[in-house]
Design a protein around this motif. Structure first.
Motif, PDB file in Angstrom:
ATOM      1  N   THR A 135      50.918  39.491  48.579  1.00 49.06           N
ATOM      2  CA  THR A 135      50.534  38.084  48.701  1.00 49.06           C
ATOM      3  C   THR A 135      49.609  37.669  47.559  1.00 49.06           C
ATOM      4  O   THR A 135      49.747  36.577  46.998  1.00 49.06           O
ATOM      5  N   LEU A 136      48.690  38.539  47.189  1.00 49.07           N
ATOM      6  CA  LEU A 136      47.810  38.229  46.053  1.00 49.07           C
ATOM      7  C   LEU A 136      48.605  38.061  44.757  1.00 49.07           C
ATOM      8  O   LEU A 136      48.302  37.170  43.951  1.00 49.07           O
ATOM      9  N   MET A 137      49.610  38.894  44.559  1.00 49.33           N
ATOM     10  CA  MET A 137      50.445  38.753  43.358  1.00 49.33           C
ATOM     11  C   MET A 137      51.166  37.409  43.378  1.00 49.33           C
ATOM     12  O   MET A 137      51.301  36.750  42.345  1.00 49.33           O
ATOM     13  N   HIS A 138      51.611  36.993  44.554  1.00 47.42           N
ATOM     14  CA  HIS A 138      52.252  35.685  44.647  1.00 47.42           C
ATOM     15  C   HIS A 138      51.244  34.574  44.355  1.00 47.42           C
ATOM     16  O   HIS A 138      51.555  33.608  43.668  1.00 47.42           O
ATOM     17  N   VAL A 139      50.032  34.704  44.880  1.00 42.18           N
ATOM     18  CA  VAL A 139      49.002  33.691  44.635  1.00 42.18           C
ATOM     19  C   VAL A 139      48.719  33.578  43.130  1.00 42.18           C
ATOM     20  O   VAL A 139      48.537  32.474  42.615  1.00 42.18           O
ATOM     21  N   LEU A 140      48.710  34.698  42.418  1.00 44.43           N
ATOM     22  CA  LEU A 140      48.515  34.639  40.969  1.00 44.43           C
ATOM     23  C   LEU A 140      49.625  33.833  40.301  1.00 44.43           C
ATOM     24  O   LEU A 140      49.365  33.035  39.389  1.00 44.43           O
ATOM     25  N   HIS A 141      50.851  34.025  40.750  1.00 45.97           N
ATOM     26  CA  HIS A 141      51.957  33.239  40.200  1.00 45.97           C
ATOM     27  C   HIS A 141      51.799  31.764  40.582  1.00 45.97           C
ATOM     28  O   HIS A 141      52.126  30.876  39.796  1.00 45.97           O
ATOM     29  N   LEU A 142      51.292  31.519  41.768  1.00 48.76           N
ATOM     30  CA  LEU A 142      51.089  30.147  42.194  1.00 48.76           C
ATOM     31  C   LEU A 142      49.971  29.484  41.389  1.00 48.76           C
ATOM     32  O   LEU A 142      50.055  28.300  41.079  1.00 48.76           O
ATOM     33  N   ILE A 143      48.950  30.234  41.049  1.00 41.29           N
ATOM     34  CA  ILE A 143      47.891  29.685  40.192  1.00 41.29           C
ATOM     35  C   ILE A 143      48.484  29.279  38.849  1.00 41.29           C
ATOM     36  O   ILE A 143      48.155  28.221  38.306  1.00 41.29           O
ATOM     37  N   ALA A 144      49.400  30.112  38.334  1.00 44.22           N
ATOM     38  CA  ALA A 144      50.110  29.735  37.095  1.00 44.22           C
ATOM     39  C   ALA A 144      50.879  28.433  37.331  1.00 44.22           C
ATOM     40  O   ALA A 144      50.904  27.551  36.465  1.00 44.22           O
TER      41      ALA A 144
END
Length: 194
Positions: A135-144
């Motif tokens: 989920t954190l990896m997805h959040v990083l992509h979402l921040i992008a």
């Protein structure tokens, strides 16, 4: 005259290569998350695997991300009709929904923590480490994606998008919808595979 022609050819070449380059990067992200979710499935066979319910905030964040894609689709439609103000408002709403999604993810992490499930340390389990890590990896992509939305909004203010020239907007929208679909996949993956 020759320099202007060369500049136009370079612009056309950039436009032709922009979408394929974006698709290639998204395919690599799909492979990354496929690897993580495969490792999750394999790790479920461990003796120390812990099953738990998804945080309520993850349900809310799913609704928010779907709504954000809908507002972005509507924004693009209005921009194609040269209704710039409505389009701009909808892009800003998309941005707000994206930030609200990130907040709900944070709330979800706290729900896991309050339930005694930690990412690392003595209270952590393999299953919680996986769900939080993915989920954190997805959040990083979402921040992008949020950064992309800021760029789209900035370019919208600068009148860089026209009904017949929406490439930058389209690229931002493709990435945002990709991040949306990726979260829906992850959500249903975690919901059904426990």
């Amino acid at each position: 005259m020759e320099e202007q022609t060369l500049q136009q050819e370079l612009t056309v070449a950039r436009k032709k290569s922009a979408k394929p380059m974006l698709w290639v990067s998204m395919i690599s992200m799909v492979m990354f998350f496929a690897g993580l979710t495969s490792a999750y499935v394999i790790s479920m066979k461990r003796d120390d695997w812990v099953t738990f319910d998804l945080p309520d905030a993850f349900y809310m964040s799913t609704i928010l991300i779907v709504l954000s894609s809908i507002t972005l689709i509507l924004s693009q439609r209005f921009l194609k009709q040269d209704k710039r103000q409505i389009s701009l408002v909808l892009v800003i709403v998309t941005l707000i929904l994206g930030i609200a999604f990130i907040w709900q993810q944070y709330v979800g992490f706290n729900e896991l923590k309050n339930a005694g499930l930690y990412f690392t340390g003595p209270g952590s389990t393999v299953s919680t480490s996986f769900i939080i890590g993915i989920t954190l990896m997805h959040v990083l992509h979402l921040i992008a994606g949020v950064i992309v939305l800021f760029i789209v909004i900035y370019n919208h203010f600068k009148y860089k998008y026209k009904p017949n020239d929406l490439l930058g907007f389209e690229l931002g929208a493709i990435f945002w919808h990709f991040v949306d679909v990726l979260w829906i996949y992850l959500f249903f993956f975690f919901y059904f595979i426990r």
